[in-house]
Design a protein around this motif. Structure first.
Motif, PDB file in Angstrom:
ATOM      1  N   THR A 102       0.834  -1.211   0.000  1.00  0.00           N
ATOM      2  CA  THR A 102       0.000   0.000   0.000  1.00  0.00           C
ATOM      3  C   THR A 102       0.865   1.257   0.000  1.00  0.00           C
ATOM      4  OG1 THR A 102      -1.731  -1.164   1.214  1.00  0.00           O
ATOM      5  CG2 THR A 102      -1.845   1.222   1.210  1.00  0.00           C
ATOM      6  N   SER A 103       1.969   1.226   0.736  1.00  0.00           N
ATOM      7  CA  SER A 103       2.836   2.409   0.781  1.00  0.00           C
ATOM      8  C   SER A 103       3.458   2.688  -0.591  1.00  0.00           C
ATOM      9  CB  SER A 103       3.928   2.222   1.842  1.00  0.00           C
ATOM     10  OG  SER A 103       4.923   1.320   1.415  1.00  0.00           O
ATOM     11  N   ILE A 104       3.871   1.623  -1.283  1.00  0.00           N
ATOM     12  CA  ILE A 104       4.403   1.787  -2.647  1.00  0.00           C
ATOM     13  C   ILE A 104       3.322   2.346  -3.567  1.00  0.00           C
ATOM     14  CG2 ILE A 104       5.280   0.582  -4.668  1.00  0.00           C
ATOM     15  CD1 ILE A 104       7.376   0.690  -2.619  1.00  0.00           C
ATOM     16  N   THR A 105       2.103   1.815  -3.430  1.00  0.00           N
ATOM     17  CA  THR A 105       0.989   2.276  -4.262  1.00  0.00           C
ATOM     18  C   THR A 105       0.695   3.755  -4.024  1.00  0.00           C
ATOM     19  OG1 THR A 105       0.023   0.070  -4.157  1.00  0.00           O
ATOM     20  CG2 THR A 105      -1.420   1.847  -4.873  1.00  0.00           C
ATOM     21  N   MET A 106       0.724   4.168  -2.760  1.00  0.00           N
ATOM     22  CA  MET A 106       0.454   5.570  -2.446  1.00  0.00           C
ATOM     23  C   MET A 106       1.543   6.477  -3.002  1.00  0.00           C
ATOM     24  SD  MET A 106      -2.447   5.684  -1.057  1.00  0.00           S
ATOM     25  CE  MET A 106      -2.392   7.447  -0.729  1.00  0.00           C
ATOM     26  N   LEU A 107       2.791   6.022  -2.950  1.00  0.00           N
ATOM     27  CA  LEU A 107       3.889   6.810  -3.526  1.00  0.00           C
ATOM     28  C   LEU A 107       3.649   7.020  -5.023  1.00  0.00           C
ATOM     29  CD1 LEU A 107       6.703   8.097  -3.645  1.00  0.00           C
ATOM     30  CD2 LEU A 107       7.672   5.794  -3.845  1.00  0.00           C
ATOM     31  N   MET A 108       3.304   5.940  -5.731  1.00  0.00           N
ATOM     32  CA  MET A 108       3.084   6.049  -7.175  1.00  0.00           C
ATOM     33  C   MET A 108       1.868   6.917  -7.478  1.00  0.00           C
ATOM     34  SD  MET A 108       3.888   2.076  -8.175  1.00  0.00           S
ATOM     35  CE  MET A 108       3.612   2.339  -9.921  1.00  0.00           C
ATOM     36  N   LEU A 109       0.806   6.785  -6.654  1.00  0.00           N
ATOM     37  CA  LEU A 109      -0.399   7.587  -6.857  1.00  0.00           C
ATOM     38  C   LEU A 109      -0.103   9.077  -6.702  1.00  0.00           C
ATOM     39  CD1 LEU A 109      -3.484   7.905  -7.166  1.00  0.00           C
ATOM     40  CD2 LEU A 109      -3.671   7.567  -4.680  1.00  0.00           C
ATOM     41  N   LEU A 110       0.613   9.429  -5.643  1.00  0.00           N
ATOM     42  CA  LEU A 110       0.924  10.843  -5.401  1.00  0.00           C
ATOM     43  C   LEU A 110       1.840  11.399  -6.496  1.00  0.00           C
ATOM     44  CD1 LEU A 110       1.439  10.748  -1.529  1.00  0.00           C
ATOM     45  CD2 LEU A 110      -0.534  11.610  -2.781  1.00  0.00           C
ATOM     46  N   GLN A 111       2.789  10.591  -6.947  1.00  0.00           N
ATOM     47  CA  GLN A 111       3.658  11.026  -8.043  1.00  0.00           C
ATOM     48  C   GLN A 111       2.851  11.271  -9.313  1.00  0.00           C
ATOM     49  OE1 GLN A 111       6.866   8.292  -8.682  1.00  0.00           O
ATOM     50  NE2 GLN A 111       8.088   9.077  -6.999  1.00  0.00           N
ATOM     51  N   GLN A 112       1.905  10.378  -9.576  1.00  0.00           N
ATOM     52  CA  GLN A 112       1.104  10.522 -10.795  1.00  0.00           C
ATOM     53  C   GLN A 112       0.231  11.775 -10.727  1.00  0.00           C
ATOM     54  OE1 GLN A 112       1.873   8.344 -13.128  1.00  0.00           O
ATOM     55  NE2 GLN A 112       0.646   9.552 -14.585  1.00  0.00           N
ATOM     56  N   ILE A 113      -0.293  12.071  -9.542  1.00  0.00           N
ATOM     57  CA  ILE A 113      -1.083  13.304  -9.384  1.00  0.00           C
ATOM     58  C   ILE A 113      -0.221  14.533  -9.689  1.00  0.00           C
ATOM     59  CG2 ILE A 113      -2.266  14.767  -7.695  1.00  0.00           C
ATOM     60  CD1 ILE A 113      -3.227  12.197  -6.318  1.00  0.00           C
ATOM     61  N   LEU A 114       1.031  14.522  -9.203  1.00  0.00           N
ATOM     62  CA  LEU A 114       1.940  15.641  -9.479  1.00  0.00           C
ATOM     63  C   LEU A 114       2.248  15.747 -10.975  1.00  0.00           C
ATOM     64  CD1 LEU A 114       4.455  15.321  -6.482  1.00  0.00           C
ATOM     65  CD2 LEU A 114       2.667  17.039  -6.794  1.00  0.00           C
ATOM     66  N   ILE A 115       2.417  14.593 -11.633  1.00  0.00           N
ATOM     67  CA  ILE A 115       2.694  14.607 -13.083  1.00  0.00           C
ATOM     68  C   ILE A 115       1.507  15.195 -13.835  1.00  0.00           C
ATOM     69  CG2 ILE A 115       2.998  13.126 -15.108  1.00  0.00           C
ATOM     70  CD1 ILE A 115       4.671  11.267 -13.355  1.00  0.00           C
ATOM     71  N   ILE A 116       0.294  14.802 -13.447  1.00  0.00           N
ATOM     72  CA  ILE A 116      -0.905  15.304 -14.128  1.00  0.00           C
ATOM     73  C   ILE A 116      -1.004  16.819 -13.988  1.00  0.00           C
ATOM     74  CG2 ILE A 116      -3.432  15.298 -14.055  1.00  0.00           C
ATOM     75  CD1 ILE A 116      -3.254  12.334 -13.242  1.00  0.00           C
ATOM     76  N   TYR A 117      -0.702  17.324 -12.806  1.00  0.00           N
ATOM     77  CA  TYR A 117      -0.883  18.757 -12.543  1.00  0.00           C
ATOM     78  C   TYR A 117       0.292  19.598 -13.058  1.00  0.00           C
ATOM     79  CZ  TYR A 117      -2.316  22.995 -10.143  1.00  0.00           C
ATOM     80  OH  TYR A 117      -2.705  24.281  -9.864  1.00  0.00           O
ATOM     81  N   PHE A 118       1.518  19.111 -12.847  1.00  0.00           N
ATOM     82  CA  PHE A 118       2.701  19.925 -13.160  1.00  0.00           C
ATOM     83  C   PHE A 118       3.438  19.476 -14.419  1.00  0.00           C
ATOM     84  CE2 PHE A 118       2.151  20.469  -8.568  1.00  0.00           C
ATOM     85  CZ  PHE A 118       2.206  21.843  -8.454  1.00  0.00           C
ATOM     86  N   GLY A 119       3.110  18.282 -14.952  1.00  0.00           N
ATOM     87  CA  GLY A 119       3.856  17.776 -16.083  1.00  0.00           C
ATOM     88  C   GLY A 119       5.185  17.203 -15.646  1.00  0.00           C
ATOM     89  N   LYS A 120       6.002  16.767 -16.622  1.00  0.00           N
ATOM     90  CA  LYS A 120       7.270  16.122 -16.295  1.00  0.00           C
ATOM     91  C   LYS A 120       8.453  17.081 -16.363  1.00  0.00           C
ATOM     92  CE  LYS A 120       5.881  11.468 -17.696  1.00  0.00           C
ATOM     93  NZ  LYS A 120       6.188  10.294 -18.534  1.00  0.00           N
ATOM     94  N   ALA A 121       8.180  18.347 -16.688  1.00  0.00           N
ATOM     95  CA  ALA A 121       9.282  19.312 -16.819  1.00  0.00           C
ATOM     96  C   ALA A 121       9.833  19.687 -15.444  1.00  0.00           C
ATOM     97  CB  ALA A 121       8.790  20.558 -17.543  1.00  0.00           C
ATOM     98  N   PHE A 122      11.054  20.215 -15.441  1.00  0.00           N
ATOM     99  CA  PHE A 122      11.672  20.667 -14.203  1.00  0.00           C
ATOM    100  C   PHE A 122      11.092  22.025 -13.792  1.00  0.00           C
ATOM    101  CE2 PHE A 122      14.760  17.666 -15.790  1.00  0.00           C
ATOM    102  CZ  PHE A 122      15.215  17.042 -14.648  1.00  0.00           C
TER     103      PHE A 122
END
Length: 295
Positions: A102-122
């Motif tokens: 579950t902890s791994i899943t939550m890490l990936m979920l939160l990362q994906q939310i950041l990618i959706i909102y901010f994109g992959k750029a620096f």
């Protein structure tokens, strides 16, 4: 290597180690209570780093409010994760592997939310957030960000030590780290203690997220730095917060000197090799205890 360069690398290593120590101690606090490796801590770090970024760029807040926004975001995010992701497993006495997955899943979920909102750029914190950029001490140059990181880490650990030793909540957290079930049987609200532990851990994650964002760049994968915190936790011994913090500083120093001598490509290989050898020799870490039920 010249003596001046050695001093410079020591300062750089201590600064990096300070960030690792904040991550590692927050990581170890959850382990001490629930006995699992909470990689969702990386997601908390990432969310906090971007919350600070938004506070600086959209709201135009100065440095210290930005840090407070990051720490508050970390605490709230960690508490929400405990409530929606881990509590139901704990209430059903689920196996520790469920916590880990579950902890791994939550890490990936939160990362994906950041990618959706901010994109992959620096992204970068505003340059004006910290001025001046460097301080010269003799022939050694100290980045203001590095100096801030060291001071903030010392203050955070001093406050954490006071809370754990002098407050009722802190004493209850220490008791729960020995036996959470027994703590509940003694009349202490175990759910509140777990939530408080996640909140403190999240605040440390939030602080490390903002400091790491200030010293480097922001990407949605910034939370993967939690692996370094995990390594420091294992080397230091997950049962000892002091051992974990010391190991994190040592890891920062080793990494900086390895990058300076063999390059950034080979240094992770050497670090992971050191970790494997160390686990074979002393699996409980420098100052920790052996845990049988560990995911």
């Amino acid at each position: 290597m010249e003596f001046r360069l050695v001093l410079q690398q020591i300062i750089n290593g201590l600064s990096l180690g300070a960030i690792y120590s904040l991550i590692a101690v927050g990581f170890a606090m959850i382990f001490n209570i629930l006995k699992f490796s909470n990689f969702a801590h990386g997601g908390v770090l990432g969310f906090s780093a971007y919350a600070g970024f938004l506070a600086a760029t959209k709201l135009g807040l100065p440095l210290f409010p930005v840090i407070l926004v990051g720490m508050l975001t970390g605490a709230v995010t960690a508490v929400i994760i405990e409530f929606i992701a881990f509590r139901w497993i704990r209430k059903r006495n689920g196996q520790l592997v469920y916590f880990f997955v579950t902890s791994i899943t939550m890490l990936m979920l939160l990362q994906q939310i950041l990618i959706i909102y901010f994109g992959k750029a620096f992204d970068y914190y505003p340059i004006s957030l910290i001025t001046p950029k460097v301080v010269r001490v003799g022939e050694v140059t100290i980045s203001t960000t590095y100096l801030l990181t060291l001071i903030a880490t010392i203050l955070a650990f001093s406050l954490l030590t006071w809370v754990l030793k002098k407050t009722k909540v802190g004493i209850a957290i220490r008791a729960a780290s020995n036996d959470l079930v027994a703590t509940g049987l003694m009349g202490i609200n175990a759910d509140f203690i777990v939530l408080a532990t996640f909140a403190v851990s999240g605040m440390l994650g939030g602080l490390s997220g903002v400091l790491y964002g200030l010293s480097a760049s922001l990407t949605p994968q910034i939370g993967q730095v939690v692996v370094k915190g995990f390594i420091a936790s294992v080397l230091g011994g997950l049962g000892s917060l002091t051992g974990v913090a010391i190991a994190a500083f040592a890891l920062g120093l080793i990494e900086v000197f390895l990058i300076a001598t063999i390059g950034s490509g080979l240094s992770p290989v050497v670090i992971f090799f050191i970790m494997v050898v160390f686990l074979l020799v002393r699996p409980q870490g420098v100052a920790g205890q052996s845990f049988v039920d560990k995911a």
